[in-house]
Scaffold this motif. Structure first.
Motif, PDB file in Angstrom:
ATOM      1  N   LYS A  43      36.028  39.044  33.963  1.00 32.48           N
ATOM      2  CA  LYS A  43      37.187  39.821  34.405  1.00 32.48           C
ATOM      3  C   LYS A  43      37.930  39.076  35.510  1.00 32.48           C
ATOM      4  CE  LYS A  43      38.536  44.459  35.995  1.00 32.48           C
ATOM      5  NZ  LYS A  43      39.336  44.035  37.161  1.00 32.48           N
TER       6      LYS A  43
ATOM      7  N   SER B 178      39.787  36.012  34.051  1.00 31.82           N
ATOM      8  CA  SER B 178      40.893  36.238  33.112  1.00 31.82           C
ATOM      9  C   SER B 178      42.000  37.146  33.636  1.00 31.82           C
ATOM     10  CB  SER B 178      40.349  36.825  31.799  1.00 31.82           C
ATOM     11  OG  SER B 178      39.713  38.074  32.034  1.00 31.82           O
ATOM     12  N   GLU B 179      41.768  37.849  34.735  1.00 33.67           N
ATOM     13  CA  GLU B 179      42.781  38.836  35.144  1.00 33.67           C
ATOM     14  C   GLU B 179      43.948  38.220  35.897  1.00 33.67           C
ATOM     15  OE1 GLU B 179      40.993  41.768  37.604  1.00 33.67           O
ATOM     16  OE2 GLU B 179      40.498  40.394  39.239  1.00 33.67           O
ATOM     17  N   SER B 180      43.758  37.053  36.510  1.00 35.50           N
ATOM     18  CA  SER B 180      44.865  36.416  37.228  1.00 35.50           C
ATOM     19  C   SER B 180      45.313  35.164  36.483  1.00 35.50           C
ATOM     20  CB  SER B 180      44.425  36.041  38.653  1.00 35.50           C
ATOM     21  OG  SER B 180      43.334  35.136  38.606  1.00 35.50           O
TER      22      SER B 180
ATOM     23  N   LYS C  49      47.776  32.615  31.145  1.00 32.15           N
ATOM     24  CA  LYS C  49      47.049  33.878  31.310  1.00 32.15           C
ATOM     25  C   LYS C  49      46.030  33.984  30.179  1.00 32.15           C
ATOM     26  CE  LYS C  49      46.062  38.103  32.686  1.00 32.15           C
ATOM     27  NZ  LYS C  49      45.050  38.383  31.634  1.00 32.15           N
TER      28      LYS C  49
ATOM     29  N   ARG D 177      43.341  35.743  27.816  1.00 29.88           N
ATOM     30  CA  ARG D 177      43.106  37.098  27.313  1.00 29.88           C
ATOM     31  C   ARG D 177      41.800  37.112  26.503  1.00 29.88           C
ATOM     32  NH1 ARG D 177      44.227  39.980  22.591  1.00 29.88           N
ATOM     33  NH2 ARG D 177      45.418  38.251  21.698  1.00 29.88           N
TER      34      ARG D 177
ATOM     35  N   LYS E  17      49.466  38.704  44.955  1.00 34.19           N
ATOM     36  CA  LYS E  17      49.012  39.697  43.979  1.00 34.19           C
ATOM     37  C   LYS E  17      50.194  40.363  43.277  1.00 34.19           C
ATOM     38  CE  LYS E  17      45.969  43.681  43.386  1.00 34.19           C
ATOM     39  NZ  LYS E  17      45.030  44.617  44.057  1.00 34.19           N
TER      40      LYS E  17
ATOM     41  N   ASN F 101      51.232  40.023  39.299  1.00 39.94           N
ATOM     42  CA  ASN F 101      51.364  41.216  38.450  1.00 39.94           C
ATOM     43  C   ASN F 101      52.702  41.232  37.718  1.00 39.94           C
ATOM     44  OD1 ASN F 101      48.852  42.184  39.169  1.00 39.94           O
ATOM     45  ND2 ASN F 101      49.629  43.516  40.795  1.00 39.94           N
TER      46      ASN F 101
END
Length: 294
Positions: free
Chosen positions: A138, A141-143, A238, A240, A278, A282
């Protein structure tokens, strides 16, 4: 640090912008290489940018080494503003983490690893203080990740995680390099992620595999018909996470030349990114998601 200049043999000048990696160092390197290219210095035959440095190849029969050094230092000292914004693209990369192919490979080389009784993901999760592999995936891969260099092997990208320094994933390389790495392996060494463009030796930790080709000298893959190398410095990636079913589906689409990568053109601004990392991340990820959903 101050820019450091070093000659390599008779035909190379190595220019180090920083001893440590940062997007500031990358943009300084980018600005200098663009200025040098624009200056049209006779005798330079190749400009090779890297993560926080670059190398110039020159013909010593046309320009003397010290004359080249002086010319580059004049360009640096001219005080031109370092580039802070670039037009680039954010790309979604599907990844099958903990896949069977890299797992089989890494288990054959445990004698070369810091954690012989675990996997590369187990080791990475532990030393980065994650309670589970799932939590580590997580965080990985989240940023988004910023491509700061392409090379070493044809088409291989080096990617720098776009998070505050205290949150950056750090994993040392294998104690001794492997003699095998599956093609399109998602690897990690130090602070850099990479994707192995071809099958071969390697020393980066192996986290998974992507079905999306990034290098095709035949240019038969649809998204590589214009150029055999997919990545370029400045790209934003990014990851996924996908499952085996989606992995096989994408592989089939690629074989039928029906797969289209999810790519969004964006303007990346370093100052806005530094102001609120952040929030900026996003917004980048949302723009990519909105483009995919549409």
């Amino acid at each position: 640090m101050e820019t450091r200049y070093t000659f390599g043999g008779d035909e190379h000048l190595f220019v180090e912008c920083s001893e440590e990696m940062s997007l500031e160092a990358f943009f300084k390197s980018l600005s200098l290489t663009e200025a040098i290219k624009k200056a049209g210095i006779k005798g330079i035959t190749e400009i090779c940018p890297a993560n926080a440095s670059f190398q110039l190849r020159f013909d010593p029969d046309i320009i003397k080494p010290n004359d080249l050094l002086q010319s580059v230092q004049i360009i640096e000292k001219a005080g031109k503003k370092i580039k802070r914004s670039i037009k680039t693209r954010i790309i979604e990369f599907p990844v099958l983490y903990n896949d069977p192919w890299t797992h089989e490979t890494l288990m054959r080389f445990r004698d070369r690893h810091q954690m012989p009784d675990g996997t590369d993901l187990d080791y990475a999760a532990e030393i980065n203080n994650h309670e589970s592999v799932e939590g580590f995936i997580k965080a990985h891969s989240e940023s988004p990740w910023f491509v700061t260099m392409v090379g070493f092997v044809a088409g291989l990208p080096f990617m720098y995680q776009m998070v505050d320094r205290d949150r950056q994933i750090q994993v040392p390389k294998y104690l001794r390099p492997r003699t095998d790495t599956p093609k399109l392996t998602l690897g990690h060494g130090g602070c850099f992620a990479c994707i192995y463009s071809v099958k071969g030796a390697g020393g980066y930790q192996m986290f998974g595999i992507t079905p999306m080709p990034i290098y095709d000298p035949t240019q038969s893959v649809e998204h590589l018909k214009d150029f055999m190398v997919f990545f370029r410095p400045g790209d934003i990636v990014k990851f996924r996470p996908i499952d085996m079913s989606e992995y096989e589906e994408i592989v089939q689409e690629i074989e039928m030349n029906q797969y289209r990568p999810v790519i969004k053109e964006v303007q990346f601004d370093l100052d806005q990114y530094n102001e609120n990392t952040k929030k900026y991340n996003n917004e980048l990820v949302k723009a990519l998601k909105d483009d995919r959903d549409n």
